[in-house]
Design an enzyme around this catalytic site. Structure first.
Site, PDB file in Angstrom:
ATOM      1  N   CYS A   1     -51.506 -40.115  38.362  1.00  0.00           N
ATOM      2  CA  CYS A   1     -50.718 -39.660  38.596  1.00  0.00           C
ATOM      3  C   CYS A   1     -48.794 -39.812  38.764  1.00  0.00           C
ATOM      4  O   CYS A   1     -48.976 -40.058  39.599  1.00  0.00           O
ATOM      5  CB  CYS A   1     -51.296 -38.288  39.309  1.00  0.00           C
ATOM      6  SG  CYS A   1     -50.298 -37.113  39.645  1.00  0.00           S
TER       7      CYS A   1
ATOM      8  N   CYS B   1     -47.570 -37.611  41.457  1.00  0.00           N
ATOM      9  CA  CYS B   1     -48.107 -37.832  42.857  1.00  0.00           C
ATOM     10  C   CYS B   1     -48.017 -39.170  43.172  1.00  0.00           C
ATOM     11  O   CYS B   1     -47.419 -39.573  44.416  1.00  0.00           O
ATOM     12  CB  CYS B   1     -49.573 -38.500  42.198  1.00  0.00           C
ATOM     13  SG  CYS B   1     -50.901 -36.932  42.484  1.00  0.00           S
TER      14      CYS B   1
END
Length: 84
Positions: free
Chosen positions: A13, A16
């Protein structure tokens, strides 16, 4: 008991990856908050338990109860506001 900040993330991600150093910087400044990182791919049951459907998600837990959450990339100041 300390306030717990749970960072739900995944290794693939990109948001993230952007949020991670912000959370780490916050954690280094706030010894009164325990920061825990949970990889949703490796901990599906915990992510389901906390109803994490988008990542990154930050969940604040006080005395075993969720008190706040944020989804997406946020600033260190916004993280501080979450744990007030």
């Amino acid at each position: 008991e300390k306030i717990v900040l749970v960072d739900f993330y995944a290794t693939w991600c990109n948001p993230c990856k952007i949020l991670s150093p912000i959370v780490e910087n916050f954690a280094s400044d706030r010894e009164d908050v325990k920061v825990v990182k949970i990889d949703v791919d490796e901990n599906i049951d915990i992510a389901d338990e906390y109803q994490v459907y988008s990542i990154p998600t930050l969940v604040v837990i006080e005395n075993g109860i969720e008190t706040n959450r944020a989804v997406g990339v946020i600033s260190k100041e916004e993280i501080a506001d979450l744990v007030k």
